[in-house]
Design an enzyme around this catalytic site. Sequence first.
Site: not given
Ligand SMILES: NC(=O)c1ccc[n+]([C@@H]2O[C@H](COP(=O)([O-])OP(=O)(O)OC[C@H]3O[C@@H](n4cnc5c(N)ncnc54)[C@H](OP(=O)(O)O)[C@@H]3O)[C@@H](O)[C@H]2O)c1
Length: 297
Positions: A10-11, A13-14, A16, A140, A167
């Site tokens: 997941g590198a 976006s966000g 990653g 999380s 979730y």
């Molecule tokens: N942001 C927060 O506040 C927060 C808080 C607690 C935990 N987290 C955790 O942090 C991690 C990163 O999330 P983020 O907040 O940075 O969100 P994000 O910007 O949506 O990044 C998520 C990444 O995972 C990829 N992904 C999602 N579903 C996938 C699938 N089926 N196959 C392959 N790749 C997939 C996305 O790809 P696409 O770009 O193609 O969708 C994206 O690259 C996640 O595990 C999330 O649960 C985030």
Amino acid sequence: MKPKTILVTGANSGIGYQTALALARQGYHVIMHGRNEQKVKKALEEIKEQSGNENIDSVIADLSLMAEVKKLAEKIKDRYDHLDGLINNAGTQMGNVRVETAEGHEKTMATNVFSPLLLTTLLIPLLSKSADGRIITVSSASYNQGTSDRYLDDIELKNNYEFSRAYGLSKLYVLWTMWHLENQLRQKGINNVTINCMEPGSAYSNLGSESLNQRPIWMKALVAVWEKLPLTKDPKIPGTTNALLATSNEFRGLTGKFFDFEGRIEKENREYYSPQNDQRLWDYCMTICEPFLSEAL
Ligand SMILES: NC(=O)c1ccc[n+]([C@@H]2O[C@H](COP(=O)([O-])OP(=O)(O)OC[C@H]3O[C@@H](n4cnc5c(N)ncnc54)[C@H](OP(=O)(O)O)[C@@H]3O)[C@@H](O)[C@H]2O)c1
């Protein structure tokens, strides 16, 4: 000396993306994973430009599908002779409609629990070839919310689906499965591979974008306001922490730890944990993963 090779899922976006950027800036060999080729290509070019590091590769797989997880692991094994780090960062937050993958699994559980477990298990032999193989899995703080052991009879929430429950439970279950795996490594005497988890706090990102069209207007408004609050962090903060957990000497040898977004060891809430609950979850996950695990651990 060759730079460490680290796979970040997941590198594109966000968190990653920021993890990959921090690693690239430190000169590591980064393998960026994503599911959308165009998005990953764009992110890879940006990271090369911002870091000046050309030693960055990409791999594509939809991690909600175990067959694709297996193919991804095979590709990594074909291309690389070892791995120094695996950062299980990819994750999803689905909406109020329960979605099943083409393989018949609830999509949140498939992406956030079964997939990191399968990928990690398949890649442990490659990580074992490193002197200091490190696995970091992003959970999380939601693991702590609204969880209950009664859902262990219905892990994929066929009868009890609610998006925040899916979730939260997925982020609880991924912790338990990582601790179970960590325990197995110790029992097998594999001491050069560590497994730790982290929770990134609240960071602005695209999380939840997969289900935006299912969200009522009031929730979209709430999320928009939430993202403006000072409580919501720059994803650079947990991204930098991930990179440090995977590389810094400060964390060398630490295993089975749960870190916060700044790399402090957190005391995990174990209210719903018991060896029996852990085994029930593990056995369930193994019925899903085992068909893909022929030559791993
Ligand atoms: N942001 C927060 O506040 C927060 C808080 C607690 C935990 N987290 C955790 O942090 C991690 C990163 O999330 P983020 O907040 O940075 O969100 P994000 O910007 O949506 O990044 C998520 C990444 O995972 C990829 N992904 C999602 N579903 C996938 C699938 N089926 N196959 C392959 N790749 C997939 C996305 O790809 P696409 O770009 O193609 O969708 C994206 O690259 C996640 O595990 C999330 O649960 C985030």
